[in-house]
Design a protein around this motif. Structure first.
Motif, short mmCIF file in Angstrom:
data_model
loop_
_atom_site.label_atom_id
_atom_site.label_comp_id
_atom_site.label_asym_id
_atom_site.label_seq_id
_atom_site.Cartn_x
_atom_site.Cartn_y
_atom_site.Cartn_z
N LEU A 27 0.95 -1.37 -0.15
CA LEU A 27 0.05 0.12 0.03
C LEU A 27 0.89 1.21 0.12
N THR A 29 1.18 4.79 1.05
CA THR A 29 0.44 5.76 2.14
C THR A 29 1.15 7.18 2.11
N MET A 34 3.57 0.67 2.89
CA MET A 34 3.31 -0.39 3.84
C MET A 34 2.87 -1.64 3.32
N TYR A 35 2.75 -2.55 4.45
CA TYR A 35 2.35 -4.12 3.74
C TYR A 35 0.96 -4.26 4.61
N CYS A 36 -0.01 -5.27 4.00
CA CYS A 36 -1.01 -5.63 4.64
C CYS A 36 -1.08 -7.23 4.56
N ASN A 48 -1.58 -2.32 8.88
CA ASN A 48 -0.56 -1.69 8.05
C ASN A 48 0.77 -1.86 9.00
#
Length: 80
Positions: A27, A29, A34-36, A48
């Motif tokens: 992601l 942002t 970021m990672y999810c 996140n």
């Protein structure tokens, strides 16, 4: 070893000791990349995670499950 918490909204989908596989989404942002992560198949989802805490090994073991007000927090250990 890294630990990651996931929010699970239905009971008894996994139990302590289960080996699980997660999928990752990146992601973009305002705070940066970021990672999810999601325990497959759609068992639980992480918040996140900054790129500095990225998980490289997408297989882990459930180490703890805690009851919340309307959800469960699943902790997964990763050999990373």
């Amino acid at each position: 070893m890294k630990q990651l918490d996931f929010r699970m909204e239905r009971p008894n989908l996994v139990k302590v000791g289960d080996c699980v596989e997660v999928s990752a989404r990146d992601l973009q942002t305002l705070q940066g990349l970021m990672y999810c992560y999601t325990i497959e198949p759609a068992v639980g989802m992480s918040g996140n995670i900054p790129i500095s805490n990225k998980i490289n090994n997408l297989n882990g073991t459930v180490s703890k499950i805690e009851d919340g007000p309307s959800y469960w927090t699943v902790t997964v250990d990763f050999d990373d």
